[in-house]
Design a protein around this motif. Structure first.
Motif, PDB file in Angstrom:
ATOM      1  N   ASP A 288      89.516  52.296  64.871  1.00  0.00           N
ATOM      2  CA  ASP A 288      89.854  53.670  65.308  1.00  0.00           C
ATOM      3  C   ASP A 288      88.639  54.577  65.199  1.00  0.00           C
ATOM      4  OD1 ASP A 288      92.405  52.912  65.894  1.00  0.00           O
ATOM      5  OD2 ASP A 288      93.254  53.536  63.961  1.00  0.00           O
ATOM      6  N   GLU A 292      86.485  56.408  68.313  1.00  0.00           N
ATOM      7  CA  GLU A 292      86.181  57.847  68.425  1.00  0.00           C
ATOM      8  C   GLU A 292      84.689  58.058  68.665  1.00  0.00           C
ATOM      9  OE1 GLU A 292      87.622  59.730  64.953  1.00  0.00           O
ATOM     10  OE2 GLU A 292      89.748  59.435  65.427  1.00  0.00           O
ATOM     11  N   ASP A 295      83.841  57.104  72.156  1.00  0.00           N
ATOM     12  CA  ASP A 295      84.269  58.113  73.136  1.00  0.00           C
ATOM     13  C   ASP A 295      83.234  59.229  73.244  1.00  0.00           C
ATOM     14  OD1 ASP A 295      86.546  56.734  73.725  1.00  0.00           O
ATOM     15  OD2 ASP A 295      87.818  57.851  72.302  1.00  0.00           O
TER      16      ASP A 295
END
Length: 626
Positions: A288, A292, A295
């Motif tokens: 996770d 992030e 991204d």
């Protein structure tokens, strides 16, 4: 309505009636299911490859087809009827096709005590097997495989049947082996029961005095195991004694051990699963965070890519405009080069044509020079032959001169004889002997006159030949002096095929690059035919005066096929060569050189050869001077 029949063109009630109808046919025996005591066959799959099923296999087949989504409604109804009939009415004779029972279920169908000792693996004993004495004195009996098949047909499913042999041969006993599981135990019990029902058990075997021809059988127990016989020896070598309860307890121990092992294995796997779950949570959290960060990186990268794409678009637009301009220039240059290429190709083709023409003329000139050389040699040989003929004529003239001298001698002798005759005429009246001599002289004079006439005829023939040769030589001499040329003279090989019609026919039939080669190949093939003495395409004609003449047979199959395929010119060339071969060399079948007048298409005379030779000599001398 059931889903299995929802796509049928029949109603639900009609399908149920059809299924009931097929069920009744199976019950009545109109449709046969049993093939043998242990094999069965589906009566509704006759059109396909027929397959034999066991009881459970047939039941599974009927169930699968009856509940299939891909089969037709009628086919499914048929197999549902078959399933109902098999499960309710079909008698299973092979007990091994049923599900094996447990030890307690097996004990329900027998009176055995749980603590009774039996031979394990489960073994049956067959006694009173029929034997007979063989030629060697030993006893022989039925084979074990035959007994095994017999017991299998009855549904006992033995693994093997071992006949027991002693030093005297077959003992009349056999040992029947069954499976080690409870199904094998059940088959062994049923094996013993089948003999006990017919009063052919162990007790009957030892109680009855007259055993007859029937077999006796029982399951092997501790007394058989401990007996001092062939049976006891075999059982002790191949088995052990166990009770049913002991075997059941052993199976329970094995099952308990297996359950314990499985439980431990499950606990270990559960611990590993929990560890993997913890690692998964850790990995998921890490992923996770990583996503992030990725991204954010992707956003900044996409912005940079957008700026780069815009810059590249502007750069490419500029390049495109320059490319369009360069393309227009290249197109103009391309048109100029294509026009120039066409001119070069035209010139190259023209040069190639002229080169081929020159090459052809060169080859023809070389061939003509070679032929001329051959013709000159031939004329020179003919001149030599003519010289030899002239020498022969000179010798003949000398012989003629001698003949004339002989003739004069004969004439003188004849005159002398005639004078003698005149003298003898005056003396004939006075003497008979003189008359006889005179008759002999007259006869001799007649013979001399006949001989003189023959010499005169020979002289006249030689004189005519000598005058003819002299006239021909004089004409040739005059022509050689005057230097006049009246014909084209050369050497022709009689029986050789003219290849020009073949080349013309090949050009009309084959591509230009292959025409010459194909024409020469065809010409060579027909030259081989001409050399074959077995091919004689001639027929004989008789004229009104009775004279015979050979001419070409136009109905000959080879010549007809040649004419039909390549034309009349090729046919005529072959026919002419065949006629020349038949005239000049019919036995040897090879070409003969001949001095030929090509202008008038006939044999050339010596005078014409001399004229041609003188003409060629003058032309060559003129060329040398130039």
């Amino acid at each position: 309505m059931p889903r299995n029949f929802e796509k049928s063109d029949l109603s639900w009630s009609e399908l149920k009636d059809y299924e009931y109808k097929k069920y009744n046919q199976l019950k009545k025996g109109d449709l046969k299911v049993e093939v043998s005591e242990t094999a069965y066959r589906c009566p509704f799959c006759r059109g396909k490859k027929e397959t034999d099923y066991l009881y459970k296999e047939l039941l599974q087949h009927a169930s699968d087809v009856g509940r299939s989504r891909s089969r037709g409604a009628r086919e499914k109804a048929q197999h549902l009827a078959l399933e109902k009939y098999v499960s309710k009415y079909l008698v299973v004779k092979d007990r091994s096709q049923l599900e094996p029972g447990t030890s307690s279920e097996c004990l329900k169908i027998t009176d055995h005590q749980p603590d009774q000792l039996l031979v394990y693996p489960w073994v049956g004993i067959v006694a009173n097997i029929k034997t007979q004495r063989g030629e060697d004195g030993r006893y022989v009996g039925e084979s074990g495989s035959k007994l095994r098949d017999e017991f299998r047909s009855k549904g006992f499913n033995p693994l093997k049947v071992h006949p027991l042999w002693s030093r005297r041969g077959h003992s009349g006993f056999a040992v029947v082996e069954f499976n080690k599981d409870w199904a094998g135990f059940k088959n062994a019990i049923m094996f013993e029961k089948s003999f006990e029902v017919d009063h052919h058990g162990k007790k009957d075997f030892y109680a009855v005095k007259n055993l007859g021809d029937k077999l006796y059988g029982w399951i092997a127990r501790d007394d058989d195991y401990n007996s001092k016989s062939l049976i006891g020896d075999h059982l002790r070598k191949n088995g052990d004694l166990k009770t049913v309860s002991g075997k059941e307890a052993e199976d329970q121990r094995k099952t308990s051990t297996l359950v314990t092992n499985l439980t431990r294995t499950l606990e270990v796997k559960d611990m590993r699963y929990k560890e993997m779950e913890m690692k998964y949570l850790e990995t998921s959290t890490y992923l996770d965070l990583t996503m992030e960060q990725m991204d954010e990186m992707n956003k900044s990268r996409n912005e940079e890519i957008r700026k780069m794409q815009q810059s590249a678009h502007d750069h490419f637009q500029k390049i495109y405009l320059e490319h369009e301009k360069a393309t227009s220039q290249l197109e103009a240059q391309k048109m100029q080069l294509e026009e120039h290429e066409k001119q070069l190709q035209y010139r190259e083709a023209k040069n190639e044509t002229e080169r081929k023409k020159l090459h052809s003329e060169k080859i023809m000139n070389e061939r003509a020079t070679l032929e001329q050389k051959k013709a000159d040699e031939k004329v020179w040989r003919l001149a030599q032959v003519h010289k030899e003929e002239k020498e022969k004529l000179r010798r003949k003239i000398i012989e003629l001169q001698k003949g004339l001298d002989a003739k004069q001698a004969l004439e003188l002798e004849i005159e002398q004889k005639r004078g003698t005759i005149q003298v003898m005429k005056h003396m004939r009246e006075e003497n008979v002997e003189v008359q006889e001599k005179m008759d002999a002289i007259i006869k001799e004079i007649k013979e001399k006159e006949e001989e003189m006439d023959a010499v005169e005829a020979l002289n006249q023939s030689l004189i005519v030949r000598e005058r003819k040769s002299n006239d021909e030589l004089q004409e040739a001499r005059k022509e050689l002096i005057n230097g006049r040329t009246r014909a084209t003279i050369g050497v022709k090989r009689m029986g050789e095929i003219d290849n020009r019609p073949f080349l013309a026919a090949a050009k009309a039939k084959f591509p230009a690059e292959e025409a010459d080669e194909k024409g020469l190949e065809l010409c060579s093939l027909w030259e081989e035919y001409l050399r074959d003495p077995n091919w004689h395409p001639f027929k004989i004609l008789v004229d009104k005066e009775g004279n015979c003449k050979e001419i070409i047979d136009v109905e000959d199959q080879k010549l007809k096929s040649l004419k039909n395929e390549y034309g009349e010119q090729v046919h005529n060339a072959v026919a002419l060569a065949q006629s020349e071969m038949n005239q000049y060399n019919p036995s040897g079948r090879y070409t003969i050189p001949e001095l030929w007048n090509f202008k008038e298409n006939r044999k050339a005379a010596l005078k014409e050869g001399a004229i041609h030779l003188l003409n060629q000599w003058r032309v060559n001398r003129k060329r040398k001077r130039n």
